[in-house]
Design an enzyme around this catalytic site. Structure first.
Site, PDB file in Angstrom:
ATOM      1  N   SER A 199      32.884 -47.651  13.366  1.00 28.86           N
ATOM      2  CA  SER A 199      32.870 -46.191  13.213  1.00 28.86           C
ATOM      3  C   SER A 199      34.234 -45.621  12.817  1.00 28.86           C
ATOM      4  O   SER A 199      35.246 -45.887  13.481  1.00 28.86           O
ATOM      5  CB  SER A 199      32.429 -45.583  14.546  1.00 28.86           C
ATOM      6  OG  SER A 199      32.828 -44.244  14.661  1.00 28.86           O
ATOM      7  N   GLY A 200      34.238 -44.807  11.781  1.00 30.61           N
ATOM      8  CA  GLY A 200      35.477 -44.128  11.384  1.00 30.61           C
ATOM      9  C   GLY A 200      35.967 -43.182  12.467  1.00 30.61           C
ATOM     10  O   GLY A 200      37.173 -43.089  12.730  1.00 30.61           O
ATOM     11  N   LEU A 201      35.025 -42.502  13.103  1.00 32.04           N
ATOM     12  CA  LEU A 201      35.390 -41.589  14.198  1.00 32.04           C
ATOM     13  C   LEU A 201      36.062 -42.366  15.325  1.00 32.04           C
ATOM     14  O   LEU A 201      37.123 -41.980  15.836  1.00 32.04           O
ATOM     15  CB  LEU A 201      34.131 -40.878  14.717  1.00 32.04           C
ATOM     16  CG  LEU A 201      34.306 -40.020  15.973  1.00 32.04           C
ATOM     17  CD1 LEU A 201      35.158 -38.801  15.688  1.00 32.04           C
ATOM     18  CD2 LEU A 201      32.950 -39.592  16.527  1.00 32.04           C
ATOM     19  N   ASP A 206      39.399 -37.798  12.760  1.00 32.63           N
ATOM     20  CA  ASP A 206      38.522 -38.479  11.804  1.00 32.63           C
ATOM     21  C   ASP A 206      38.536 -37.661  10.513  1.00 32.63           C
ATOM     22  O   ASP A 206      37.640 -36.862  10.251  1.00 32.63           O
ATOM     23  CB  ASP A 206      37.108 -38.564  12.407  1.00 32.63           C
ATOM     24  CG  ASP A 206      36.121 -39.274  11.491  1.00 32.63           C
ATOM     25  OD1 ASP A 206      36.555 -39.951  10.537  1.00 32.63           O
ATOM     26  OD2 ASP A 206      34.899 -39.135  11.731  1.00 32.63           O
ATOM     27  N   ASP A 224      31.940 -48.280   8.318  1.00 35.15           N
ATOM     28  CA  ASP A 224      31.982 -46.886   7.878  1.00 35.15           C
ATOM     29  C   ASP A 224      33.219 -46.752   6.974  1.00 35.15           C
ATOM     30  O   ASP A 224      34.347 -46.812   7.457  1.00 35.15           O
ATOM     31  CB  ASP A 224      32.102 -46.009   9.131  1.00 35.15           C
ATOM     32  CG  ASP A 224      32.254 -44.536   8.821  1.00 35.15           C
ATOM     33  OD1 ASP A 224      32.161 -44.156   7.636  1.00 35.15           O
ATOM     34  OD2 ASP A 224      32.455 -43.762   9.779  1.00 35.15           O
ATOM     35  N   ASP A 249      33.846 -44.137   4.964  1.00 35.14           N
ATOM     36  CA  ASP A 249      34.051 -42.729   4.578  1.00 35.14           C
ATOM     37  C   ASP A 249      33.650 -42.519   3.116  1.00 35.14           C
ATOM     38  O   ASP A 249      32.549 -42.860   2.735  1.00 35.14           O
ATOM     39  CB  ASP A 249      35.500 -42.319   4.862  1.00 35.14           C
ATOM     40  CG  ASP A 249      35.793 -42.295   6.362  1.00 35.14           C
ATOM     41  OD1 ASP A 249      34.845 -42.172   7.144  1.00 35.14           O
ATOM     42  OD2 ASP A 249      36.968 -42.406   6.744  1.00 35.14           O
ATOM     43  N   GLU A 301      30.072 -42.299   1.806  1.00 35.06           N
ATOM     44  CA  GLU A 301      29.402 -40.994   1.898  1.00 35.06           C
ATOM     45  C   GLU A 301      29.807 -40.083   0.748  1.00 35.06           C
ATOM     46  O   GLU A 301      30.911 -40.220   0.182  1.00 35.06           O
ATOM     47  CB  GLU A 301      29.697 -40.347   3.248  1.00 35.06           C
ATOM     48  CG  GLU A 301      31.132 -39.960   3.473  1.00 35.06           C
ATOM     49  CD  GLU A 301      31.436 -39.608   4.929  1.00 35.06           C
ATOM     50  OE1 GLU A 301      31.232 -40.472   5.812  1.00 35.06           O
ATOM     51  OE2 GLU A 301      31.900 -38.487   5.193  1.00 35.06           O
ATOM     52  N   LYS A 333      37.759 -36.812   3.558  1.00 36.01           N
ATOM     53  CA  LYS A 333      36.623 -36.229   4.275  1.00 36.01           C
ATOM     54  C   LYS A 333      37.033 -35.817   5.692  1.00 36.01           C
ATOM     55  O   LYS A 333      38.079 -36.242   6.196  1.00 36.01           O
ATOM     56  CB  LYS A 333      35.444 -37.196   4.321  1.00 36.01           C
ATOM     57  CG  LYS A 333      35.635 -38.578   4.941  1.00 36.01           C
ATOM     58  CD  LYS A 333      35.986 -38.711   6.405  1.00 36.01           C
ATOM     59  CE  LYS A 333      34.994 -38.300   7.465  1.00 36.01           C
ATOM     60  NZ  LYS A 333      33.852 -39.163   7.640  1.00 36.01           N
ATOM     61  N   ASN A 358      35.112 -35.381   9.668  1.00 37.86           N
ATOM     62  CA  ASN A 358      33.908 -35.748  10.421  1.00 37.86           C
ATOM     63  C   ASN A 358      32.809 -34.704  10.238  1.00 37.86           C
ATOM     64  O   ASN A 358      33.067 -33.500  10.224  1.00 37.86           O
ATOM     65  CB  ASN A 358      34.256 -35.899  11.911  1.00 37.86           C
ATOM     66  CG  ASN A 358      33.060 -36.343  12.720  1.00 37.86           C
ATOM     67  OD1 ASN A 358      32.271 -35.526  13.188  1.00 37.86           O
ATOM     68  ND2 ASN A 358      32.893 -37.642  12.852  1.00 37.86           N
ATOM     69  N   SER A 359      31.587 -35.177  10.114  1.00 35.69           N
ATOM     70  CA  SER A 359      30.439 -34.326   9.775  1.00 35.69           C
ATOM     71  C   SER A 359      30.173 -33.204  10.779  1.00 35.69           C
ATOM     72  O   SER A 359      29.499 -32.234  10.449  1.00 35.69           O
ATOM     73  CB  SER A 359      29.179 -35.189   9.662  1.00 35.69           C
ATOM     74  OG  SER A 359      29.355 -36.159   8.672  1.00 35.69           O
ATOM     75  N   ARG A 361      25.479 -42.757   1.771  1.00 35.72           N
ATOM     76  CA  ARG A 361      25.227 -41.758   2.832  1.00 35.72           C
ATOM     77  C   ARG A 361      25.194 -40.360   2.238  1.00 35.72           C
ATOM     78  O   ARG A 361      26.146 -39.942   1.561  1.00 35.72           O
ATOM     79  CB  ARG A 361      26.316 -41.899   3.890  1.00 35.72           C
ATOM     80  CG  ARG A 361      26.430 -40.730   4.852  1.00 35.72           C
ATOM     81  CD  ARG A 361      27.294 -41.117   6.017  1.00 35.72           C
ATOM     82  NE  ARG A 361      27.843 -39.993   6.720  1.00 35.72           N
ATOM     83  CZ  ARG A 361      28.609 -40.096   7.809  1.00 35.72           C
ATOM     84  NH1 ARG A 361      28.913 -41.298   8.276  1.00 35.72           N
ATOM     85  NH2 ARG A 361      29.077 -39.031   8.408  1.00 35.72           N
ATOM     86  N   HIS A 383      22.098 -38.014   6.890  1.00 34.77           N
ATOM     87  CA  HIS A 383      22.727 -37.484   8.107  1.00 34.77           C
ATOM     88  C   HIS A 383      22.284 -36.043   8.354  1.00 34.77           C
ATOM     89  O   HIS A 383      21.957 -35.312   7.412  1.00 34.77           O
ATOM     90  CB  HIS A 383      24.255 -37.568   7.983  1.00 34.77           C
ATOM     91  CG  HIS A 383      24.956 -37.624   9.303  1.00 34.77           C
ATOM     92  ND1 HIS A 383      24.305 -37.705  10.506  1.00 34.77           N
ATOM     93  CD2 HIS A 383      26.285 -37.620   9.622  1.00 34.77           C
ATOM     94  CE1 HIS A 383      25.184 -37.744  11.492  1.00 34.77           C
ATOM     95  NE2 HIS A 383      26.400 -37.691  10.980  1.00 34.77           N
TER      96      HIS A 383
HETATM   97  C1  SPV Z   1      31.296 -42.194  12.453  1.00 37.15           C
HETATM   98  O1  SPV Z   1      30.928 -42.737  13.525  1.00 37.15           O
HETATM   99  O2  SPV Z   1      32.470 -42.206  12.078  1.00 37.15           O
HETATM  100  C2  SPV Z   1      30.314 -41.527  11.592  1.00 37.15           C
HETATM  101  C3  SPV Z   1      29.134 -40.919  12.183  1.00 37.15           C
HETATM  102  O3  SPV Z   1      30.550 -41.452  10.411  1.00 37.15           O
HETATM  103  S1  SPV Z   1      29.464 -39.241  12.405  1.00 37.15           S
HETATM  104  O4  SPV Z   1      30.482 -39.089  13.411  1.00 37.15           O
HETATM  105  O5  SPV Z   1      28.194 -38.666  12.808  1.00 37.15           O
HETATM  106  O6  SPV Z   1      29.892 -38.653  11.140  1.00 37.15           O
HETATM  107 MG    MG Z   2      32.518 -41.715   9.960  1.00 39.36          MG
END
Ligand code: SPV
Ligand code: MG
Length: 300
Positions: free
Chosen positions: A45-47, A57, A84, A86, A113, A119, A121-122, A157, A188
């Site tokens: 996970s990027g986060l 993130d 991930d 990004d 994505e 980017k 975080n979403s 994504r 997502h």
């Molecule tokens: C992550 O875990 O880094 C993701 C999922 O990309 S989210 O945090 O929902 O974007």
């Molecule tokens: Mg991410």
């Protein structure tokens, strides 16, 4: 070994027998714990990787830092790693290097994505700028051209529902990304129910496996996902959230009491650390080697 992991993972994802369950991690220890409980895959996970270095993130870490974390996971478990990536860390040329490096590092799949680099975080409102479809399709084509193992999956994504671009646009993007060669689509959403995800999954006729990240709609069951054409679910950040909460509670209690007895309920045994870090395996292996050498010289 990594070729076999990729092949098995692709088969599992495409044969659609059961919803594949991936869990987020940021290091080898987290990956080992996920493997211990027999989940199907690890989401690098990027986060989580960003948070583990106390960074937002938001593409603050570099590609090589994300790669290093993912590689450590790949080298310490036998589960497939879905990285991930990004936006692919830049333009299509950055995507090419990303594919080369992640494939060489034993990763099973990368996810890119369709947001603009850098980017965010979403779940951070107001910072969700989408990439135009053509530019993102160039990245998908570049990724497919760069990979050597056909079982190395490119997951595209779609962030249309996150950025407020709407359902029609999300479906249009899915069609375009499929045409460009995406192996898998991740759709997502930040809604509190899976309704829009299911509208998408029941409308799209593209036939590629669909992936979801139900962080904001945790009520959804595996059965519902299965009934609505979802092939994989990613529990993206629950490991990190559980550990932050547990460590905070332990520290809070310890600060007040100053007595280790009072935090006993929060702690695993030291032997649990030995097990997960491979101490027991190391000692068993050392014994095996020493016995082998002893037996070599005891032959008369
Ligand atoms: C992550 O875990 O880094 C993701 C999922 O990309 S989210 O945090 O929902 O974007
Ligand atoms: Mg991410």
């Amino acid at each position: 070994m990594f070729e076999l992991i990729r092949k098995n993972f692709r088969e599992k994802l495409f044969n659609n027998k059961q919803v594949v369950q991936a869990v987020g991690a940021h290091d080898a220890l987290g990956a080992r714990l996920i493997e211990k409980f027999e989940f199907d895959a690890i989401w690098a996970s990027g986060l989580e990787i960003s948070a583990s270095q106390a960074k937002p993130d938001a593409n603050i870490l570099t590609m090589t830092e994300f790669l290093d974390a993912a590689k450590k996971m790949a080298y310490s478990t036998s589960l497939p790693i879905i990285a991930d990536c990004d936006t692919g860390f830049g333009d299509l040329n950055n995507v090419i290097r990303t594919v080369q490096e992640y494939e060489n590092a034993g990763i099973a799949a990368i996810c890119i994505e369709d947001k603009k680099f850098p980017k965010t975080n979403s779940f951070v409102p107001g910072r969700q700028k989408l990439e135009d479809i053509n530019t993102f399709c160039e990245k998908i084509v570049a990724a497919q051209n760069a990979k050597k193992d056909p079982n190395f999956l490119i997951i595209a994504r779609i962030e249309s529902l996150i950025a407020g671009e709407g359902m029609e646009a999300a479906l249009e993007r899915a069609n375009a990304y499929k045409a460009a060669g995406a192996d898998v689509i991740l759709i997502h959403s930040k809604k509190s129910t899976p309704a829009e995800i299911f509208t998408f999954s029941n409308s799209w006729q593209g036939g590629l496996p669909l992936v979801v990240v139900p962080t904001t709609y945790p009520n959804v069951s595996i059965k519902e996902l299965e009934q609505n054409n979802i092939s994989m679910t990613i529990y993206a950040n629950q490991g990190l959230r559980a550990s932050i909460k547990a460590v905070e509670q332990m520290l809070k209690t310890l600060k007040i009491s100053g007595n280790l007895n009072d935090i006993d309920e929060y702690l695993c045994d030291v032997k649990d650390i030995f097990e997960v870090q491979g101490m027991n395996d190391m000692i068993a292996n050392e014994k095996f080697i020493k016995q082998k050498v002893d037996s070599l010289f005891s032959i008369v």
